[in-house]
Design an enzyme around this catalytic site. Structure first.
Site, PDB file in Angstrom:
ATOM      1  N   THR A 153      18.464 -80.963 -23.452  1.00  0.00           N
ATOM      2  CA  THR A 153      19.580 -81.279 -24.354  1.00  0.00           C
ATOM      3  C   THR A 153      19.049 -81.796 -25.691  1.00  0.00           C
ATOM      4  O   THR A 153      17.899 -82.230 -25.785  1.00  0.00           O
ATOM      5  CB  THR A 153      20.545 -82.308 -23.723  1.00  0.00           C
ATOM      6  N   ASN A 176      21.045 -77.149 -20.846  1.00  0.00           N
ATOM      7  CA  ASN A 176      20.803 -77.941 -19.639  1.00  0.00           C
ATOM      8  C   ASN A 176      19.318 -78.165 -19.410  1.00  0.00           C
ATOM      9  O   ASN A 176      18.706 -78.872 -20.164  1.00  0.00           O
ATOM     10  CB  ASN A 176      21.514 -77.351 -18.426  1.00  0.00           C
ATOM     11  N   ASP A 212      25.571 -78.396 -13.493  1.00  0.00           N
ATOM     12  CA  ASP A 212      26.288 -79.657 -13.744  1.00  0.00           C
ATOM     13  C   ASP A 212      27.589 -79.768 -12.962  1.00  0.00           C
ATOM     14  O   ASP A 212      28.251 -80.803 -13.000  1.00  0.00           O
ATOM     15  CB  ASP A 212      26.557 -79.839 -15.239  1.00  0.00           C
TER      16      ASP A 212
END
Lengths: 576, 200
Positions: free
Chosen positions: A393, A413, A435
């Site tokens: 990120t 991610n 996620d």
């Protein structure tokens, strides 16, 4: 309350000649690859006209170039975002998405541009086969086609440009710095070289990535240059055609073909129907300062909740890096993460009690659970912390002289996402499907068209008079939430300059498990936490797992903007 | 993709920095190509067995090096002593350097990894295998954690290949002393040649 901007730092570590101290010092010496070599100098920057703080110096400069051309903070943020996709390809890019928080001086209320990836229409709660520990077999949520959701980056950045940009600059102009870097080649830093080495197996497995991010078939060394002409060509198409260049036509067909070849379920329809969502921010306060954050499925709600608890527990009055303060942070984190797991998800699918979570009254009831002389039990049985350990990120912030504020956090991610790289386009597909909760039955379980829960929490802070004060954000998975809260506390409670607030050692406590502290944390706090019954793990001195905060702060007295960037990664701010 | 080739890139970078005549730079490039190696003759037999000492991801690079060097091999990052005999390998290659992340992913403590390495190296000695140490992680694969693994493994090696950046302080060279030949290369890809030369 000390004046933010004033520096009154104290030595972080008090030497205690004991066995514990010796063991701790041994741990402190353990270095992680990403901090080699570590350079603490030249990270911050100041300017009267505008400042951009991003994870790569050249990305910050891309934003500054746009400001100098007459663009506003949003124009600069869009340019920086596209440039980061080239300069920091491991962390974000066209195959991912994120959140942009915008407050122009002319806006009464801030806006949140949600360009988080979305589950494909063919996704299902049970799409991942699970092993006996409930983890997707073969790392399928992390690697390969099934891991990729419908990306939102290009539509999101261009939406922001169209709706909140100055209108003075064209799409082609703001994307041009990214094109230039892709064609010229990006410098391989020690940090990037190590990230590529660590992900070499994934890049080899999905060979199109190896073709771009290697030299003679091996990971590049620091000092090498990586040219990405395929990505440059894709960016040129976006300059000319807009988002349709990626979400329809031949590039979309190539994305779909490669993702499906690697086992995914993405379709042309998924790409064509992807929608940017504009959401209302969640608003709270901390000791008189107004906090504006991104709502679910982002993590801003919990940054506000954590600061509410810090306020209730009186962290500001506790000595900096004391055991008492560390204990308060750790206990507050446990409570916040328990709520996050229970309640947070995509609000378009699940009702999230945001108003309650950020209310001061609720914080008071939670704070009453914290005792100064005892440790709260972990509120849930041990889960799978590795799932949340993606340190990837990126986050950046822009403020300009007109009082416009932007904070963006975006991601693919894990580093290099799913590993799936679309041939001929330079696009690294993200693995955001990881996620989601892989098991059915959770608020965050997979559903078609749903957005996965995120910890990304770009945040804006207004001063007690309601004027622009600070824009910030961080990568770091769930560590984002306590990291941002601690940096805000460092500025508001301790009066640290923004760079010092970013450099200061951090603490992390998840929903389960013990407390982690960075190596420079006070030995007294370590000993005090252990005495209270916390299980304490000491991380390296500047551990990239604790995030990479990039922030801009307005010093009203000095009439200057200060940018701070994180030495835990390659951050460097720029200003003019 | 990259525009650089190692020697040309080095030459052009130095030339650009110092504005030296091109002829001088060509000579420098030739000198780099004419690197000498520590081994006078091959010492190892094929096939090889590859494992890590420290669970670093660098094993992936070493696998590619061996492919390029045409050394048939099997690899197992967590191999036990018994795996060595069963593999039929004639040479053990140990990838030197520790990784907290790798150890965590493998669920192995530092002490357990050291025990595994010692047992494996003892078994290699019993089987009379040649042991080659490879350190390609550079400076990032040094420090308190990595150095424990390097210190444990290098004395058991008959030959070491290292990327020079990882031995800037001479730590690996000192462990090799005069008894263990060591070749240092400027970048990972250059380790193909010394490894190729080490095998009959």
């Amino acid at each position: 309350m000390p004046r933010p901007g004033a520096c009154r730092r104290r030595p972080a570590i008090v030497s205690v000649p004991s066995a514990v101290a010796a063991a701790l010092l041994l741990l402190l010496q353990a270095r992680t690859p990403a901090q080699t070599p570590l350079n603490l100098y030249g990270r911050g920057a100041s300017g009267a006209n505008g400042v951009v703080a991003a994870a790569k110096p050249d990305a910050s400069q891309a934003g500054i170039a746009i400001l100098k051309m007459g663009g506003n903070a949003v124009d600069a943020a869009v340019a920086t975002g596209f440039a980061l996709g080239v300069l920091e390809p491991n962390a974000s890019g066209i195959g991912g998405g994120g959140f942009m928080l915008i407050k122009l001086a002319s806006m009464r209320e801030a806006a949140v541009v949600d360009f988080r990836p979305t589950a494909p229409a063919a996704a299902a709660p049970d799409m991942f086969a699970l092993d006996e520990r409930g983890r997707p077999i073969g790392n399928a949520s992390v690697e390969g086609g099934l891991a990729s959701a419908v990306p939102g980056e290009v539509k999101g950045l261009l939406y922001a440009l169209e709706h909140y940009g100055s209108g003075k600059l064209t799409r082609a102009q703001v994307i041009q710095p990214a094109v230039d870097w892709a064609e010229r080649g990006i410098p391989v830093t020690a940090n990037l070289a190590q990230i590529i080495k660590d992900n070499f197996a994934k890049l080899r497995k999905y060979e199109h990535g190896l073709a771009i991010y290697s030299v003679d078939g091996f990971p590049p060394e620091a000092g090498d240059t990586l040219v990405n002409t395929d990505l440059a060509a894709t960016l040129r198409r976006i300059q000319a055609e807009g988002a349709d260049a990626v979400y329809a036509g031949d590039i979309a067909a190539r994305i779909v073909a490669e993702v499906r070849k690697r086992g995914g379920v993405l379709t042309l329809e998924d790409l064509a129907t992807y929608q940017v969502k504009e959401r209302k921010p969640v608003v709270g306060s901390y000791r008189g300062y107004t906090l504006i954050a991104a709502p679910p499925p982002s993590g801003g709600t919990h940054v506000l909740q954590l600061l509410n608890l810090a306020e209730q527990l009186g962290v500001a009055a506790l000595p900096e890096q004391s055991a008492e303060a560390a204990h308060a942070w750790a206990e507050a984190c446990k409570l916040v993460f328990a709520d996050r797991t229970r309640y947070s998800a995509d609000p378009d699918f699940v009702r999230v009690p945001v108003a309650g979570l950020v209310s001061k009254a609720y914080a008071k009831t939670l704070a009453a659970l914290v005792r100064p002389d005892a440790v709260l039990p972990a509120p849930a049985p041990p889960g799978d912390p590795a799932k949340y350990e993606s340190g990837s990120t990126t986050s950046y912030a822009v403020m300009d002289r007109d009082g416009n504020m932007v904070a963006v956090t975006k991601t693919i991610n894990m580093f290099f996402g799913s590993g799936v790289v679309v041939p001929g386009t330079g696009i690294v597909m993200g693995d955001d499907m990881d996620d989601f909760e892989a098991r059915p039955g959770s608020a965050n379980s997979i559903q078609p068209g749903k957005r996965m829960l995120s910890s990304m929490s770009p945040t804006l802070v207004l001063d007690p008079q309601g004027r622009p004060f600070m824009a910030l954000g961080s990568p770091g998975a769930t560590r984002i939430i306590p990291t941002l809260a601690q940096v805000i506390s460092n500025v508001v409670d301790r009066g640290m300059p923004i760079q010092a607030a970013i450099n200061a050692p951090r603490l992390y406590q998840g929903r389960t498990g013990g407390v982690s502290i960075e190596g420079r944390y006070s030995i007294n706090a370590y000993n005090g936490l252990v005495r209270l019954g916390h299980a304490v793990t000491v991380s390296p001195d500047y551990d990239p797992a604790y995030g990479g905060v990039h922030a801009v702060l307005l010093d009203r007295e000095g009439k200057v903007l200060h940018g701070g960037a994180d030495p835990r990664r390659d951050g460097q701010a720029a200003g003019y | 993709m990259t525009r650089t080739t190692p020697i040309a890139a080095a030459a052009s970078a130095i030339a650009a920095a110092a504005a030296l005549p091109a002829a001088f730079m060509l000579a420098a490039a030739s000198a780099a190509a004419a690197q000498t190696f520590a081994l006078a003759a091959p010492i190892a037999e094929k096939p090889a067995f590859v494992t890590t000492v420290g669970q670093s991801a660098d094993i992936e690079m070493v696998k590619v090096l061996l492919e390029r060097a045409a050394v048939p091999h099997t690899a197992n990052a967590q191999a036990k002593a018994a795996d060595l005999a069963a593999s039929g390998a004639k040479t053990l290659i140990v990838v030197l350097g520790g990784s907290t992340k790798g150890l965590g992913a493998a669920g192995i403590s530092v002490d357990a990894e050291l025990d595994r390495a010692r047992a494996l190296l003892a078994e290699a000695k019993r089987l009379k295998l040649t042991v080659i140490g490879v350190h390609v992680g550079g400076e990032a694969r040094r420090g308190q954690l990595s150095d424990r693994f390097i210190q444990a493994a290098v004395p058991a090696c008959q030959y070491v290949v290292a990327v020079a950046e990882g031995d800037k302080d001479g730590f690996i060279s000192r462990l090799c002393g005069t008894a263990i030949p060591i070749d240092k290369v400027e970048r990972t890809s250059r380790a193909v040649e010394p490894l190729k030369r080490a095998f009959r």
